[in-house]
Structures are given as structure tokens and as C-alpha cells.
Design a protein around this motif. Structure first.
Motif, PDB file in Angstrom:
ATOM      1  N   VAL A 192      38.792  -6.122  -5.850  1.00  0.00           N
ATOM      2  CA  VAL A 192      39.997  -6.765  -5.305  1.00  0.00           C
ATOM      3  C   VAL A 192      40.346  -6.105  -3.971  1.00  0.00           C
ATOM      4  O   VAL A 192      40.584  -4.903  -3.915  1.00  0.00           O
ATOM      5  N   ALA A 193      40.368  -6.918  -2.905  1.00  0.00           N
ATOM      6  CA  ALA A 193      40.768  -6.404  -1.584  1.00  0.00           C
ATOM      7  C   ALA A 193      42.194  -6.877  -1.303  1.00  0.00           C
ATOM      8  O   ALA A 193      42.530  -8.037  -1.582  1.00  0.00           O
ATOM      9  N   ARG A 194      43.026  -5.950  -0.771  1.00  0.00           N
ATOM     10  CA  ARG A 194      44.443  -6.292  -0.542  1.00  0.00           C
ATOM     11  C   ARG A 194      44.753  -6.264   0.951  1.00  0.00           C
ATOM     12  O   ARG A 194      44.302  -5.370   1.662  1.00  0.00           O
ATOM     13  N   ARG A 195      45.560  -7.221   1.384  1.00  0.00           N
ATOM     14  CA  ARG A 195      46.059  -7.215   2.763  1.00  0.00           C
ATOM     15  C   ARG A 195      47.557  -7.484   2.713  1.00  0.00           C
ATOM     16  O   ARG A 195      47.983  -8.586   2.362  1.00  0.00           O
ATOM     17  N   THR A 196      48.348  -6.457   3.011  1.00  0.00           N
ATOM     18  CA  THR A 196      49.805  -6.677   2.973  1.00  0.00           C
ATOM     19  C   THR A 196      50.243  -7.393   4.248  1.00  0.00           C
ATOM     20  O   THR A 196      49.627  -7.243   5.306  1.00  0.00           O
ATOM     21  N   THR A 197      51.327  -8.172   4.107  1.00  0.00           N
ATOM     22  CA  THR A 197      51.801  -8.983   5.227  1.00  0.00           C
ATOM     23  C   THR A 197      53.040  -8.342   5.854  1.00  0.00           C
ATOM     24  O   THR A 197      53.702  -7.522   5.228  1.00  0.00           O
ATOM     25  N   THR A 198      53.325  -8.736   7.090  1.00  0.00           N
ATOM     26  CA  THR A 198      54.518  -8.261   7.790  1.00  0.00           C
ATOM     27  C   THR A 198      55.529  -9.396   7.750  1.00  0.00           C
ATOM     28  O   THR A 198      55.259 -10.478   8.273  1.00  0.00           O
ATOM     29  N   ASP A 199      56.665  -9.162   7.093  1.00  0.00           N
ATOM     30  CA  ASP A 199      57.542 -10.277   6.744  1.00  0.00           C
ATOM     31  C   ASP A 199      58.922 -10.198   7.380  1.00  0.00           C
ATOM     32  O   ASP A 199      59.353  -9.139   7.839  1.00  0.00           O
ATOM     33  N   VAL A 200      59.643 -11.318   7.322  1.00  0.00           N
ATOM     34  CA  VAL A 200      61.033 -11.392   7.809  1.00  0.00           C
ATOM     35  C   VAL A 200      61.917 -10.442   7.002  1.00  0.00           C
ATOM     36  O   VAL A 200      62.770  -9.737   7.545  1.00  0.00           O
ATOM     37  N   GLY A 201      61.718 -10.445   5.695  1.00  0.00           N
ATOM     38  CA  GLY A 201      62.514  -9.583   4.818  1.00  0.00           C
ATOM     39  C   GLY A 201      61.647  -9.025   3.711  1.00  0.00           C
ATOM     40  O   GLY A 201      60.424  -9.173   3.742  1.00  0.00           O
ATOM     41  N   ASN A 202      62.269  -8.363   2.733  1.00  0.00           N
ATOM     42  CA  ASN A 202      61.526  -7.784   1.586  1.00  0.00           C
ATOM     43  C   ASN A 202      60.405  -6.861   2.065  1.00  0.00           C
ATOM     44  O   ASN A 202      59.297  -6.845   1.506  1.00  0.00           O
ATOM     45  N   ARG A 203      60.684  -6.119   3.133  1.00  0.00           N
ATOM     46  CA  ARG A 203      59.596  -5.387   3.798  1.00  0.00           C
ATOM     47  C   ARG A 203      59.075  -4.203   3.003  1.00  0.00           C
ATOM     48  O   ARG A 203      58.023  -3.662   3.320  1.00  0.00           O
ATOM     49  N   SER A 204      59.812  -3.770   1.993  1.00  0.00           N
ATOM     50  CA  SER A 204      59.315  -2.641   1.199  1.00  0.00           C
ATOM     51  C   SER A 204      58.665  -3.110  -0.102  1.00  0.00           C
ATOM     52  O   SER A 204      58.290  -2.299  -0.936  1.00  0.00           O
ATOM     53  N   ALA A 205      58.549  -4.443  -0.268  1.00  0.00           N
ATOM     54  CA  ALA A 205      58.070  -4.956  -1.561  1.00  0.00           C
ATOM     55  C   ALA A 205      56.578  -5.289  -1.562  1.00  0.00           C
ATOM     56  O   ALA A 205      56.054  -5.781  -2.560  1.00  0.00           O
ATOM     57  N   LEU A 210      45.507 -11.162  -1.872  1.00  0.00           N
ATOM     58  CA  LEU A 210      44.490 -10.467  -2.680  1.00  0.00           C
ATOM     59  C   LEU A 210      43.225 -11.315  -2.732  1.00  0.00           C
ATOM     60  O   LEU A 210      43.280 -12.483  -3.136  1.00  0.00           O
ATOM     61  N   THR A 211      42.128 -10.714  -2.334  1.00  0.00           N
ATOM     62  CA  THR A 211      40.852 -11.423  -2.399  1.00  0.00           C
ATOM     63  C   THR A 211      40.038 -10.871  -3.561  1.00  0.00           C
ATOM     64  O   THR A 211      39.732  -9.671  -3.602  1.00  0.00           O
ATOM     65  N   PHE A 212      39.711 -11.727  -4.502  1.00  0.00           N
ATOM     66  CA  PHE A 212      38.976 -11.340  -5.703  1.00  0.00           C
ATOM     67  C   PHE A 212      37.502 -11.669  -5.484  1.00  0.00           C
ATOM     68  O   PHE A 212      37.154 -12.819  -5.226  1.00  0.00           O
ATOM     69  N   ASP A 213      36.683 -10.650  -5.629  1.00  0.00           N
ATOM     70  CA  ASP A 213      35.242 -10.843  -5.445  1.00  0.00           C
ATOM     71  C   ASP A 213      34.558 -10.556  -6.777  1.00  0.00           C
ATOM     72  O   ASP A 213      34.129  -9.441  -7.048  1.00  0.00           O
ATOM     73  N   ALA A 214      34.518 -11.561  -7.627  1.00  0.00           N
ATOM     74  CA  ALA A 214      33.884 -11.458  -8.957  1.00  0.00           C
ATOM     75  C   ALA A 214      34.486 -10.304  -9.773  1.00  0.00           C
ATOM     76  O   ALA A 214      33.758  -9.487 -10.356  1.00  0.00           O
ATOM     77  N   LEU A 215      35.803 -10.260  -9.827  1.00  0.00           N
ATOM     78  CA  LEU A 215      36.488  -9.218 -10.620  1.00  0.00           C
ATOM     79  C   LEU A 215      36.196  -9.436 -12.114  1.00  0.00           C
ATOM     80  O   LEU A 215      36.486 -10.505 -12.651  1.00  0.00           O
ATOM     81  N   PRO A 216      35.627  -8.423 -12.792  1.00  0.00           N
ATOM     82  CA  PRO A 216      35.384  -8.608 -14.236  1.00  0.00           C
ATOM     83  C   PRO A 216      36.682  -8.508 -15.044  1.00  0.00           C
ATOM     84  O   PRO A 216      37.507  -7.646 -14.783  1.00  0.00           O
ATOM     85  N   VAL A 217      36.849  -9.418 -15.978  1.00  0.00           N
ATOM     86  CA  VAL A 217      38.015  -9.403 -16.875  1.00  0.00           C
ATOM     87  C   VAL A 217      37.486  -9.580 -18.299  1.00  0.00           C
ATOM     88  O   VAL A 217      36.671 -10.489 -18.554  1.00  0.00           O
ATOM     89  N   ASP A 218      37.947  -8.743 -19.224  1.00  0.00           N
ATOM     90  CA  ASP A 218      37.494  -8.833 -20.617  1.00  0.00           C
ATOM     91  C   ASP A 218      37.925 -10.148 -21.255  1.00  0.00           C
ATOM     92  O   ASP A 218      39.002 -10.663 -20.942  1.00  0.00           O
ATOM     93  N   ALA A 219      37.134 -10.594 -22.208  1.00  0.00           N
ATOM     94  CA  ALA A 219      37.522 -11.789 -22.977  1.00  0.00           C
ATOM     95  C   ALA A 219      38.868 -11.555 -23.667  1.00  0.00           C
ATOM     96  O   ALA A 219      39.658 -12.482 -23.854  1.00  0.00           O
ATOM     97  N   ASP A 220      39.151 -10.303 -24.020  1.00  0.00           N
ATOM     98  CA  ASP A 220      40.413  -9.978 -24.704  1.00  0.00           C
ATOM     99  C   ASP A 220      41.628 -10.053 -23.790  1.00  0.00           C
ATOM    100  O   ASP A 220      42.756  -9.888 -24.251  1.00  0.00           O
ATOM    101  N   ASP A 221      41.418 -10.232 -22.494  1.00  0.00           N
ATOM    102  CA  ASP A 221      42.540 -10.268 -21.567  1.00  0.00           C
ATOM    103  C   ASP A 221      42.868 -11.680 -21.094  1.00  0.00           C
ATOM    104  O   ASP A 221      43.540 -11.860 -20.075  1.00  0.00           O
TER     105      ASP A 221
END
Ligand SMILES: Cc1cc2nc3c(=O)[nH]c(=O)nc-3n(C[C@H](O)[C@H](O)[C@H](O)COP(=O)(O)OP(=O)(O)OC[C@H]3O[C@@H](n4cnc5c(N)ncnc54)[C@H](O)[C@@H]3O)c2cc1C
Length: 382
Positions: A192-205, A210-221
Motif C-alpha cells: 500500500v502506497a500513501r500520498r497525503t493531500t494538502t487541503d483547505v481544512g482538516n490539515r492534521s487529519a 492509497l494505491t493498493f498493489d496486490a495487497l494480500p488479505v486473509d479469507a478470514d478478513d
């Protein structure tokens, strides 16, 4: 009909108000300037019970009702709008997981949310699909008998820069809502690659793509079961619309309270400015609009606690409260004249912050669409 909070809810309100005044409010503007929460904030929120408000006590939560969750978030928002996001996400996602998970999944998922070791994000929106969420394109491919691999891009994910886990909606079947599955996936992973954005508000949130590149997830999830992500899991979301309304009301009420104080203390033409109707009546009008929004939101939460359909009040509140909050925050700022315009006060930041939730979790248009369908019936509504 009784509009009073219970003694337990009053105690919670007082406790969160005291906690927030000491541990949260002093950093509200500094966090905005830094573009990041203070280190330790999320752990403090967990310590105050704010990440496990409705999670059962057996999993380390407070085991409170939906109204209490609203009370806590309204109080927290008075101190710091953006500190509400981890609590909001935890409230919504823990509710969804508790309602749709089996016993083993609840045992695995809920305690880490309550104790703050899992910070959670809702991963639904994509660059090309927001309001039309049933069109999501993120793919989930079967990965042998181990589980699934998630590939695609999620955008505008609040806390996306910090979250350890996400409730991720991806396509496992045909086009449309019945082809979507919900996964509870780890996000702190090299896939998972993350790129945070620069926003009008909510700047600390930490809103992020998120770019998902074949992220493995268990069948149980898988949450609820393949193909049930949209039709079943999304039903929980009317709850978050009521909570969001109270977060907006809480922040704007803080600004209005400050404006009423200023109207008493500031003098012009030899008298307190509150004595000018042109100054005080707009404040009264905004206090009324906010109070109406607050009542709608609590009605929705009360109906949820009573096991009743709460879609109408929740969606009415969601289109109204962020708008009413923005306008109240604006009027409060004007009340201060020159002293409202500078960054020495939080008035301008509150205005920027509440505006984001005119978009987040559904715009006014989509929430009015829900209300129209409930009031007119599907055949006669837009
Ligand atoms: C502060 C913030 C927080 C957010 N947090 C999250 C998050 O945590 N997780 C997440 O998954 N997403 C999140 N979002 C994304 C948010 O849910 C979407 O932005 C929102 O649903 C709108 O989608 P869109 O931006 O793609 O706009 P679009 O869907 O492209 O809409 C553009 C405009 O057209 C209008 N419109 C679209 N369809 C209709 C229609 N049928 N009738 C009338 N008008 C219509 C919309 O109301 C809007 O004004 C967040 C966004 C913001 C700003």
C-alpha cells in the motif's frame, strides 16, 4: 418525551469536556499549522475511551449507546474538530465489524480498535467514483485458498496517512452493488502506497490517496461475506451521518459561544455590541439553526438505540448540520471584526474544518436524495 441526558451521559459529557480542554484543545491550531496530529494524541484518545465508545466492555471499550457516542464526539469537536476523525472512524467501523463479523472476527478485530493499536480508515471513495459508490473499480482477486489480493486506488481517505487498518470496498463480482465485498485489511504494508493531500481544512487529519498493489488479505478478513459489502455493510453508515452532524454542531457551537461572549464584552458607540440587533439577531438565528441540527442528529441516534429506522433523521441532519455549522462559524467570525480574521483565534480554522464535511460521507445532494426517496417513494423521487 424527555430531552435530558441520563446521569451517565452527563458524566461522560463532563469527563470528555475536561479531558479535551486539557489534552486536545491546546493543540488544535498548532496541529493545523504542522499538518499532523501531536504524537501521542491517538493514544490519549484511546486512554479516554474515545476509540471504543460503543465497543463492548469485554473488548476494552466503554460499551455505551449511540447517543453517548454523539455526546462524546460533540464535546471533542468543541475542542478540536480534527481529533474527532479517529474517534468517528473507530465508532463507525467497530459498529460495522461488530454487527457483521462472526465471534472469531470480533475477538480479533475489536480490542485493538478500542486500545488504539489499530487506527482505522474507511476506504470507499476512488478517484473516479465518489457519490456513485456502487461503481467502485478496486479489484479483489482470489489468491489460491489463502484469501484475496486487492489492487486499485482509493482516494480522499481520512486518516489515510496514519491508519493501520482499513474497511476496504472492492469488486469481487459483476458491476453494481451486489458485486462489492468489504475487507478489513492491514494498511501498514509494503503493498500500500500513501500520498497525503494538502487541503483547505482538516490539515492534521491526514487525508490521503492509497494505491493498493496486490495487497494480500486473509479469507478470514472478509466482512459479512462476498458480495455483501455494499448491500449489507453500508447500512451502518446512517449512524456516522448523525455523528458527523454532531461533530459539526460541536465545533460551530464553540465559535458561537465565543461570539456571544465577545458581544457582551466588546463595546462600540458606548455600549456592548450585543445591544445592536443587527449583531445579536444573526447570532440568535445561527444558534437556532444549530440547535435544530443537534436535535435531528440526537433523534437519529436515539432511534438507532431504540432499534428503529433512523435513516430519515440521519440524512436530514447530514445535509443540514455541516451547512448550518459553516454559516454559524462564518457569522461568529464576523462578530469579532478585525479580531476574528487573524490566526490568533481558531474561528477561521473552524470554518475551514467544518466545510469538509459538506462533502465527506456524502454531499448534501446525495443525502437529500435519500430523504426524497423516503418521503416520496422511489418511483416519484429523483
Ligand atoms: C473532508 C472529507 C473527508 C472524506 N473522508 C472520506 C473517507 O474517510 N473515506 C472515503 O471513502 N471517502 C471520503 N471522502 C470522500 C467523499 O465521500 C466523496 O468526496 C463524496 O462522496 C463525493 O464524491 P466525489 O468527491 O467523487 O464527488 P462526485 O461524486 O464526483 O460529485 C461531484 C458533485 O456532483 C454532485 N452529484 C453527484 N451525483 C449526483 C446526483 N445523483 N444528484 C445530484 N448531485 C450529484 C455531488 O453532490 C457533488 O457536488 C471524504 C471527502 C472529504 C472532502
Amino acid at each position: 418525551m424527555n430531552f435530558d441526558l441520563t446521569p451517565e451521559q452527563e458524566e461522560l459529557r463532563a469527563r470528555i469536556r475536561a479531558f479535551a480542554a486539557t489534552h486536545v484543545a491546546p493543540d488544535y491550531q498548532a496541529a493545523d499549522a504542522r499538518g499532523a496530529p501531536r504524537p501521542g494524541l491517538y493514544a490519549d484518545l484511546a486512554g479516554a475511551g474515545l476509540l471504543g465508545l460503543r465497543i463492548a466492555t469485554g473488548y476494552g471499550g466503554l460499551g455505551r449507546d449511540a447517543v453517548s457516542t454523539g455526546v462524546a464526539l460533540e464535546e471533542l469537536a468543541r475542542a478540536d474538530f480534527n481529533a474527532c476523525y479517529p474517534a468517528l472512524n473507530a465508532a463507525l467501523i467497530a459498529d460495522v465489524l461488530a454487527a457483521n463479523g462472526d465471534q472469531a472476527q470480533r475477538d480479533r478485530w475489536l480490542s485493538p480498535i478500542a486500545d488504539g493499536s489499530a487506527i482505522v480508515a474507511l476506504c470507499l471513495t476512488e478517484p473516479d467514483h465518489g457519490t456513485d459508490a456502487a461503481a467502485v473499480e478496486m479489484r479483489a482477486e482470489p489468491d489460491g485458498d489463502k484469501g484475496w489480493r486487492l489492487s486499485g486506488v482509493k482516494s480522499s481517505i481520512m486518516l489515510g496517512g496514519y491508519a493501520t487498518h482499513g474497511l476496504v470496498f472492492a469488486r469481487t463480482g459483476a458491476a453494481g452493488p451486489h458485486g462489492i465485498t468489504a475487507f478489513y485489511a492491514r494498511l501498514d504494508d509494503a503493498h500500500v502506497a500513501r500520498r497525503t493531500t494538502t487541503d483547505v481544512g482538516n490539515r492534521s487529519a491526514g487525508r490521503a490517496e492509497l494505491t493498493f498493489d496486490a495487497l494480500p488479505v486473509d479469507a478470514d478478513d472478509v466482512v459479512a461475506g462476498p458480495g455483501l459489502g455494499f448491500v449489507q455493510v453500508m447500512r451502518g453508515f446512517d449512524y456516522s451521518r448523525a455523528l458527523i452532524s454532531l461533530i459539526c454542531v460541536g465545533a460551530a457551537s464553540a465559535s458561537l459561544d465565543e461570539a456571544f461572549d465577545h458581544a457582551r464584552e466588546r463595546h462600540a458607540f458606548g455600549q456592548p455590541i450585543g445591544r445592536f440587533q443587527g449583531l445579536s439577531f444573526p447570532l440568535v438565528e445561527h444558534a437556532t439553526y444549530l440547535h435544530a441540527a443537534r436535535l435531528l442528529a440526537y433523534e437519529a441516534l436515539w432511534r438507532k438505540d431504540a432499534g428503529q429506522d433512523h435513516r430519515l433523521a440521519a440524512n436530514m441532519a447530514k445535509w443540514w448540520a455541516p451547512r448550518a455549522a459553516f454559516e454559524a462559524a462564518h457569522q461568529a467570525l464576523l462578530t469579532f471584526g478585525q479580531h476574528g480574521w487573524g490566526d490568533e483565534s481558531p474561528l477561521g480554522q473552524r470554518m475551514r474544518d467544518v466545510m469538509g464535511l459538506e462533502i465527506g460521507d456524502g454531499t448534501a445532494q446525495v443525502t437529500k436524495l435519500v430523504v426524497a426517496r423516503l418521503l416520496l417513494g422511489r418511483d416519484s423521487a429523483p
